[in-house]
Design a protein around this motif. Sequence first.
Motif, mmCIF file in Angstrom:
data_model
loop_
_atom_site.group_PDB
_atom_site.id
_atom_site.type_symbol
_atom_site.label_atom_id
_atom_site.label_comp_id
_atom_site.label_asym_id
_atom_site.label_seq_id
_atom_site.Cartn_x
_atom_site.Cartn_y
_atom_site.Cartn_z
ATOM 1 N N HIS A 53 -27.277 -73.664 -4.080
ATOM 2 C CA HIS A 53 -27.800 -74.344 -2.894
ATOM 3 C C HIS A 53 -28.898 -73.502 -2.234
ATOM 4 O O HIS A 53 -29.949 -74.017 -1.857
ATOM 5 N N GLU A 56 -31.965 -73.627 -4.260
ATOM 6 C CA GLU A 56 -32.635 -74.915 -4.061
ATOM 7 C C GLU A 56 -33.500 -74.879 -2.798
ATOM 8 O O GLU A 56 -34.672 -75.266 -2.814
ATOM 9 N N HIS A 57 -32.920 -74.408 -1.697
ATOM 10 C CA HIS A 57 -33.675 -74.354 -0.436
ATOM 11 C C HIS A 57 -34.893 -73.433 -0.562
ATOM 12 O O HIS A 57 -35.991 -73.777 -0.121
ATOM 13 N N CYS A 124 -29.809 -80.263 6.806
ATOM 14 C CA CYS A 124 -29.171 -80.198 5.489
ATOM 15 C C CYS A 124 -27.784 -80.821 5.586
ATOM 16 O O CYS A 124 -27.146 -80.753 6.637
HETATM 17 ZN ZN LIG Z 1 -29.159 -78.080 1.690
#
Ligand SMILES: [Zn+2]
Length: 158
Positions: A53, A56-57, A124
């Motif tokens: 995660h 990804e960010h 998010c």
């Molecule tokens: Zn996220």
Amino acid sequence: MEKIASFQVDHLRLLPGVYVSRKDKFGGTVLTTFDLRFKQPNQEPVIDMPALHTLEHLGATFLRSHKTWSPRVVYFGPMGCRTGFYVILEGDLDSTAVLPLLRELLDWIIAFDGPIPGAAPGECGNYSEQNLNMARWEAKRYAGLLKNPGPERLNYPG
Ligand SMILES: [Zn+2]
């Protein structure tokens, strides 16, 4: 239903590396999808969810802010199997063409120290599930694999 192209790659012979997963033509525009394979499929532990995660960010932030590549970035996101990421770029590209960009991306993640972009409840869907230390560790390991990659890490096994 037909077996889609990405399921036809022999994952038992696939090493960590950078691969062209597909090329799609829309009018005169070609979009190249890259398989950024961090892990050897079915042979080693996958990337843990919080690190995935965070990668990804950070990856999306870097690519969408990049001074030359950002207008050509269509998509960046994790694979459901957690062995890597997909990035879709505008243009008819091969793996060697994106190695400098990937090295730049990984170096940026390895050195990143600060609040993770978008890790806030308004930005998010699961903002607290992050692990910057492991994201850095994964980036460092993958960068090591891409230092001097042979063709077996740049082309799908034939
Ligand atoms: Zn996220």
